[in-house]
Write an enzyme that holds these catalytic residues in place. Structure first.
Site: not given
Ligand code: FEO
Length: 403
Positions: A172, A82, A200, A24, A78, A80
């Protein structure tokens, strides 16, 4: 395929996405991994999944260890995508599994996957089990403990702690976007891992420094033998190093470093940027120069993380900033870097605007704005460039006092 074992009965079953070059908007020149983990005990538990194009890869790894039908618990740390987007797929193979997440995680999964069997249920039942801070789950000889980490980095986020082995599945947090054939930090080397861990943190975690400190404080009494993050290598040798780095980054600790970030139309702003650099070097302070056109914004943000001062330059275009400068400042504003000083500089033709716009954006970013008075018409002359050199030196001296 060789199994990747964290400890007896605990396996990595994730996937390596070698070719992804953007997460993203965050550039990923070295690819990404999506880490999922399988714990084999009386109750078989899968912690997180992988991005859906890699589902078959994950399934193949699981099948080498157990039949997916034997899985009892799917833990979603989580939502999200991915990490969660293979849940609706694996759920077809695990009809008896319960899905464990925080309350907010369950709400997110219901919304993401409302048309899938995951949410519609199998045999009419909804297999979601909400957990909260401190809840424990016995899976046989082992116990899992859940630690809520809201806004690290989404509201639903949590970590799962395998009490017996001291493995923290940290989701993450502590990750890096780094595709490698090696799974552990000591197999790759800190010189490769740390720049990616910093990048990151800067591009994903930086706005949530106070939540980072709270989580590290909550975890201080846990014995942690491994930090099994959701991206990149698993920390088993340098756990102290990455935790200390997170504390330093979350506190906004800066180095004696100045960034000069700019764009230019006809080189006038570039001349000013280089004069500023000269003044900073004269004081013996580290400086990095970035022309936004052609630069990687996520790499610049990595440098912002540890810089004390950020000088931003733009020519005036249509009474405002150059689009690349405006875009960069908007991205940096959202990431909320802490404890920085900054200043604006630039050139103009017949009407000003860029410097004022930069100063407003720096203020919105809570950067302490120094009064540079460096906005020159058309091409800066010798005296004007000398003012840039002197201002660069004065910023460098301030950085030496404050960093
Ligand atoms: Fe917040 Fe690796 O997704």
């Amino acid at each position: 395929m060789a199994k990747v074992t964290l400890s007896e009965g605990v396996y990595w079953v994730g996937a390596v996405d070698w070719n992804v070059r953007s997460f993203h908007g965050f550039t990923t020149p070295y690819g990404i991994t999506y880490n999922a983990y399988l714990i084999v005990d009386e109750k078989i538990t899968l912690i997180d999944t992988v991005k859906y194009p890699f589902y078959e890869e994950m399934l193949e790894k699981i099948k080498e260890i157990v039949s997916p039908q034997e899985i009892n618990y799917l833990i979603s740390n989580h939502v999200e995508m991915d990490h969660s987007s293979s849940l609706p797929l694996i759920f077809k193979e695990t009809p008896n599994a319960q899905l464990i997440a925080t309350k907010r995680g369950i709400a997110g999964l219901r919304k993401y996957y409302k048309e899938s069997p995951l949410v519609k249920g199998v045999g009419g039942c909804l297999p979601f089990v909400p957990v909260k801070e401190g809840d424990e789950l016995s899976i046989g000889k082992r116990t899992l403990k859940f630690i809520e980490t809201p806004m690290l980095h989404w509201p639903d986020s949590m970590a799962t702690y395998l009490v017996d082995e001291g493995i923290l599945f940290s989701m993450d947090a502590f990750g890096q976007h780094l595709a490698t054939s090696r799974r552990f930090d000591d197999e790759v080397g800190l010189e490769i891992i740390m720049p990616e861990a910093a990048k990151y943190y800067a591009n994903i975690v930086m706005p949530f420094g106070s939540q980072v400190l709270k989580t590290i404080d909550k975890a201080k009494d846990l014995k942690i033998n491994m930090l099994a993050t959701s991206h990149g290598v698993i920390w088993r040798q340098n756990i102290g190093t990455i935790i200390e780095s997170y504390v330093k980054w979350a506190n906004g600790e800066a180095e004696e470093k100045v960034l000069v970030i700019y764009d230019t139309m006809w080189n006038s702003t570039e001349m000013m940027a280089k004069a500023l650099v000269k003044g900073i070097i004269n004081e013996g302070v580290e400086v990095k120069l970035f022309k936004l056109t052609g630069s990687d914004t996520s790499e610049i943000i990595k440098e912002v993380l540890t810089a004390k001062a950020i000088l931003v330059g733009s020519p005036t275009l249509n009474n405002g900033m150059f689009p690349t400068v405006a875009g960069f400042l908007e991205y940096m504003r959202g990431l909320r870097p802490k404890g920085k000083i900054g200043a604006a500089f630039g050139s103009y033709g017949w009407g000003k605007g860029a410097v004022r716009g930069i100063e407003e954006m720096l203020q919105k970013t809570k950067i302490e704005v120094l009064d540079a008075n460096l906005e020159f018409q058309f091409v800066p002359d010798k005296e004007e460039l000398q003012k840039c050199v002197e201002f660069g030196s004065s910023v460098a001296r301030q950085v030496k006092r404050e960093a």
